[in-house]
Design an enzyme around this catalytic site. Structure first.
Site, PDB file in Angstrom:
ATOM      1  N   HIS A  17      -2.235  -5.549   1.662  1.00 57.21           N
ATOM      2  CA  HIS A  17      -3.595  -6.160   1.589  1.00 57.21           C
ATOM      3  C   HIS A  17      -3.388  -7.514   1.010  1.00 57.21           C
ATOM      4  CE1 HIS A  17      -7.642  -7.000   0.088  1.00 57.21           C
ATOM      5  NE2 HIS A  17      -7.254  -7.431  -0.904  1.00 57.21           N
ATOM      6  N   ASN A  65      -2.107   0.248   6.426  1.00 57.67           N
ATOM      7  CA  ASN A  65      -1.532  -0.894   7.048  1.00 57.67           C
ATOM      8  C   ASN A  65      -0.764  -1.780   6.363  1.00 57.67           C
ATOM      9  OD1 ASN A  65      -3.765  -2.134   5.498  1.00 57.67           O
ATOM     10  ND2 ASN A  65      -4.659  -3.088   6.804  1.00 57.67           N
ATOM     11  N   GLU A  99      -9.694 -10.755  -7.552  1.00 54.84           N
ATOM     12  CA  GLU A  99      -8.613  -9.581  -7.221  1.00 54.84           C
ATOM     13  C   GLU A  99      -7.665  -9.625  -8.332  1.00 54.84           C
ATOM     14  OE1 GLU A  99      -7.995  -9.846  -3.452  1.00 54.84           O
ATOM     15  OE2 GLU A  99      -9.945  -9.016  -2.605  1.00 54.84           O
ATOM     16  N   TYR A 132     -12.581  -1.945  -3.948  1.00 56.14           N
ATOM     17  CA  TYR A 132     -13.048  -2.358  -2.524  1.00 56.14           C
ATOM     18  C   TYR A 132     -14.608  -1.923  -2.458  1.00 56.14           C
ATOM     19  CZ  TYR A 132      -8.429  -2.062  -0.308  1.00 56.14           C
ATOM     20  OH  TYR A 132      -7.196  -2.254   0.136  1.00 56.14           O
ATOM     21  N   LYS A 150       0.884  -1.063   0.097  1.00 61.25           N
ATOM     22  CA  LYS A 150       0.073   0.121   0.105  1.00 61.25           C
ATOM     23  C   LYS A 150       0.955   1.217   0.033  1.00 61.25           C
ATOM     24  CE  LYS A 150      -4.040  -2.048   2.357  1.00 61.25           C
ATOM     25  NZ  LYS A 150      -5.185  -1.853   3.385  1.00 61.25           N
TER      26      LYS A 150
HETATM   27  P1  CMP Z   1      -7.681  -4.469   3.497  1.00 63.23           P
HETATM   28  O1  CMP Z   1      -7.301  -6.007   3.641  1.00 63.23           O
HETATM   29  O2  CMP Z   1      -7.002  -3.734   2.406  1.00 63.23           O
HETATM   30  O3  CMP Z   1      -9.019  -4.661   3.172  1.00 63.23           O
HETATM   31  C1  CMP Z   1     -10.084  -3.167   3.415  1.00 63.23           C
HETATM   32  C2  CMP Z   1      -9.344  -2.126   4.389  1.00 63.23           C
HETATM   33  O4  CMP Z   1      -9.990  -1.250   4.757  1.00 63.23           O
HETATM   34  C3  CMP Z   1      -8.411  -2.656   5.390  1.00 63.23           C
HETATM   35  O5  CMP Z   1      -7.436  -3.422   4.913  1.00 63.23           O
HETATM   36  C4  CMP Z   1      -8.063  -1.473   6.118  1.00 63.23           C
HETATM   37  O6  CMP Z   1      -6.834  -0.945   5.749  1.00 63.23           O
HETATM   38  C5  CMP Z   1      -9.126  -0.409   5.654  1.00 63.23           C
HETATM   39  N1  CMP Z   1      -9.755  -0.146   6.905  1.00 63.23           N
HETATM   40  C6  CMP Z   1      -9.927   1.115   7.430  1.00 63.23           C
HETATM   41  N2  CMP Z   1     -10.500   1.336   8.430  1.00 63.23           N
HETATM   42  C7  CMP Z   1     -11.118   0.107   8.797  1.00 63.23           C
HETATM   43  C8  CMP Z   1     -11.976  -0.524   9.880  1.00 63.23           C
HETATM   44  N3  CMP Z   1     -12.286   0.201  10.884  1.00 63.23           N
HETATM   45  N4  CMP Z   1     -12.011  -1.976   9.769  1.00 63.23           N
HETATM   46  C9  CMP Z   1     -11.595  -2.823   8.801  1.00 63.23           C
HETATM   47  N5  CMP Z   1     -10.761  -2.069   7.884  1.00 63.23           N
HETATM   48  C10 CMP Z   1     -10.576  -0.919   7.817  1.00 63.23           C
END
Ligand code: CMP
Length: 140
Positions: free
Chosen positions: A117, A114, A128, A51, A11
């Site tokens: 993904h 984070n 995906e 998403y 990311k």
């Molecule tokens: P990802 O695995 O990319 O899938 C969805 C993303 O939403 C997740 O990682 C997080 O980076 C992001 N995200 C932001 N806020 C939240 C939240 N409160 N709960 C879950 N995912 C979140």
């Protein structure tokens, strides 16, 4: 156990800090092989489509803005039970909950930023992968 494929995104928080190699090394050390990889700048439409399952969540707008805030590296990973292997080495979505030694515990800045993904099922991995790669771009 079968050799399968999963989809990964390094990311914008991680590409900004020049962590593409460090994260890929952790993926490889977890038994995963990079069989496709490209660095891209996602468009807003691409991020919203990717998403779409989260479209009704309160964090959707911020998530899309974050994912287009800089380049990402999209990858196809191959290995024994690749979805689980990738999720294990990534750690929990929220870095505060992630285990020691995982990518998110090591590098993530927040639940949004984070660092990585990974697909959550074989079915979603196929969807995906197809969202970002043509079959001929994947070389196992
Ligand atoms: P990802 O695995 O990319 O899938 C969805 C993303 O939403 C997740 O990682 C997080 O980076 C992001 N995200 C932001 N806020 C939240 C939240 N409160 N709960 C879950 N995912 C979140």
């Amino acid at each position: 156990m079968a050799v399968t494929r999963t989809f990964s995104i390094i990311k914008p928080d991680a590409t900004r800090r020049n962590l593409t190699g460090a994260i890929t090394k952790m993926l490889e050390e977890a038994g995963l092989r990079v069989v496709a990889s490209k660095r891209i700048q996602m468009t807003k439409e691409q991020a919203e489509g990717f998403y779409a399952v989260h479209a009704e969540r309160p964090f959707f707008g911020d998530l899309v803005s974050f994912m287009i805030s800089g380049p990402v590296v999209v990858q196809v990973l191959e290995g024994e039970d690749a979805v689980k292997a990738n999720r294990d080495v990534m750690g929990a979505t929220n870095p505060a909950d992630a285990a020691e030694g995982t990518i998110r515990k090591t590098f993530a800045e927040s639940i949004e930023a984070n660092s990585a993904h990974g697909s959550d099922s074989d079915e979603n991995a196929a969807i995906e992968i197809a969202y970002f790669f043509k079959p001929e771009e994947i070389v196992g």
